[in-house]
Enzyme design. Structure first.
Site, mmCIF file in Angstrom:
data_model
loop_
_atom_site.group_PDB
_atom_site.id
_atom_site.type_symbol
_atom_site.label_atom_id
_atom_site.label_comp_id
_atom_site.label_asym_id
_atom_site.label_seq_id
_atom_site.Cartn_x
_atom_site.Cartn_y
_atom_site.Cartn_z
ATOM 1 N N GLY A 46 0.846 -1.181 0.000
ATOM 2 C CA GLY A 46 0.000 0.000 0.000
ATOM 3 C C GLY A 46 0.880 1.228 0.000
ATOM 4 N N GLN A 51 3.684 9.678 0.816
ATOM 5 C CA GLN A 51 4.932 8.909 0.763
ATOM 6 C C GLN A 51 5.759 9.194 -0.484
ATOM 7 O OE1 GLN A 51 2.780 5.062 1.950
ATOM 8 N NE2 GLN A 51 4.842 4.793 2.787
ATOM 9 N N CYS A 89 6.368 -0.691 6.470
ATOM 10 C CA CYS A 89 6.011 0.526 5.740
ATOM 11 C C CYS A 89 7.160 0.911 4.813
ATOM 12 C CB CYS A 89 5.763 1.650 6.749
ATOM 13 S SG CYS A 89 5.354 3.227 6.010
ATOM 14 N N LEU A 90 6.826 1.316 3.585
ATOM 15 C CA LEU A 90 7.863 1.742 2.637
ATOM 16 C C LEU A 90 8.664 2.928 3.172
ATOM 17 C CD1 LEU A 90 5.981 1.594 -0.799
ATOM 18 C CD2 LEU A 90 7.581 -0.069 0.161
ATOM 19 N N HIS A 131 -3.731 1.610 7.949
ATOM 20 C CA HIS A 131 -2.341 2.077 7.912
ATOM 21 C C HIS A 131 -2.205 3.259 6.941
ATOM 22 C CE1 HIS A 131 2.179 1.159 7.665
ATOM 23 N NE2 HIS A 131 1.989 2.011 6.683
ATOM 24 N N GLU A 132 -2.809 3.116 5.758
ATOM 25 C CA GLU A 132 -2.662 4.169 4.736
ATOM 26 C C GLU A 132 -3.453 5.420 5.118
ATOM 27 O OE1 GLU A 132 -0.297 3.777 2.790
ATOM 28 O OE2 GLU A 132 -0.070 1.625 3.029
ATOM 29 N N HIS A 135 -1.516 7.532 7.326
ATOM 30 C CA HIS A 135 -0.527 8.372 6.625
ATOM 31 C C HIS A 135 -1.115 9.734 6.247
ATOM 32 C CE1 HIS A 135 3.139 6.105 6.035
ATOM 33 N NE2 HIS A 135 2.502 5.050 5.570
HETATM 34 ZN ZN ZN Z 1 3.183 3.125 5.445
#
Ligand code: ZN
Length: 158
Positions: A46, A51, A89-90, A131-132, A135
């Protein structure tokens, strides 16, 4: 489609609140396409626009293999239950920890054309959605747990 640089832990950008998308135009479509290819390149599940450094409320999630969901301006309307599982997470490369999230979530959102829809998810996909959406509000999964807080401290970041 092109890939974009991923913003990582320590950047102030990740802590900012993203603004609603107002124009469902080529800029948004290019952003979503680039987010998807960036996520694929980095092997993420995701990604939120913040990000890649864009403070707009847009998300792409791989809900099953090679099936992608684009979520614009989401609102959580219902959650149920709790489930604890490993998360990464990226923007926090190389770190994973267990996080407790709702087992079920229902959201309202818009697609890339500006058409509203509702979406329900459970388990892994519900986890990704939560989670997203975090963000978009400047929240990271490392904020929730002692391991995450210790990791931030070890990196000297908030
Ligand atoms: Zn993340």
């Amino acid at each position: 489609m092109s890939t974009r640089n991923v913003v990582v832990l320590g950047s102030e950008t990740l802590r900012k609140k993203s603004k609603p998308v107002v124009s469902f135009d080529e800029n948004l479509w290019k952003l979503l396409d680039d987010m998807k290819s960036t996520m694929q390149e980095k092997k993420g599940m995701g990604i939120a626009a913040v990000q890649v450094g864009v403070l707009r409320r847009a998300i792409v999630i791989e809900i099953e293999k090679d099936k992608f969901l684009e979520i614009v301006n989401p609102e959580i309307v219902k959650t149920k239950g709790k489930e604890t599982d490993s998360e990464g997470c990226l923007s926090v490369p190389g770190f994973y920890c267990e996080v407790t999230r709702p087992k079920y979530v229902r959201i309202t959102a818009f697609d890339r054309m500006g058409k509203p829809f509702e979406f329900e998810a459970e388990d892994y996909v519900a986890r990704c959605v939560c989670h997203e959406i975090d963000h978009l509000n400047g929240v990271l999964f490392v904020d929730y747990t002692d391991e995450g807080k210790a990791y931030k401290k070890s990196k000297g970041v908030e």
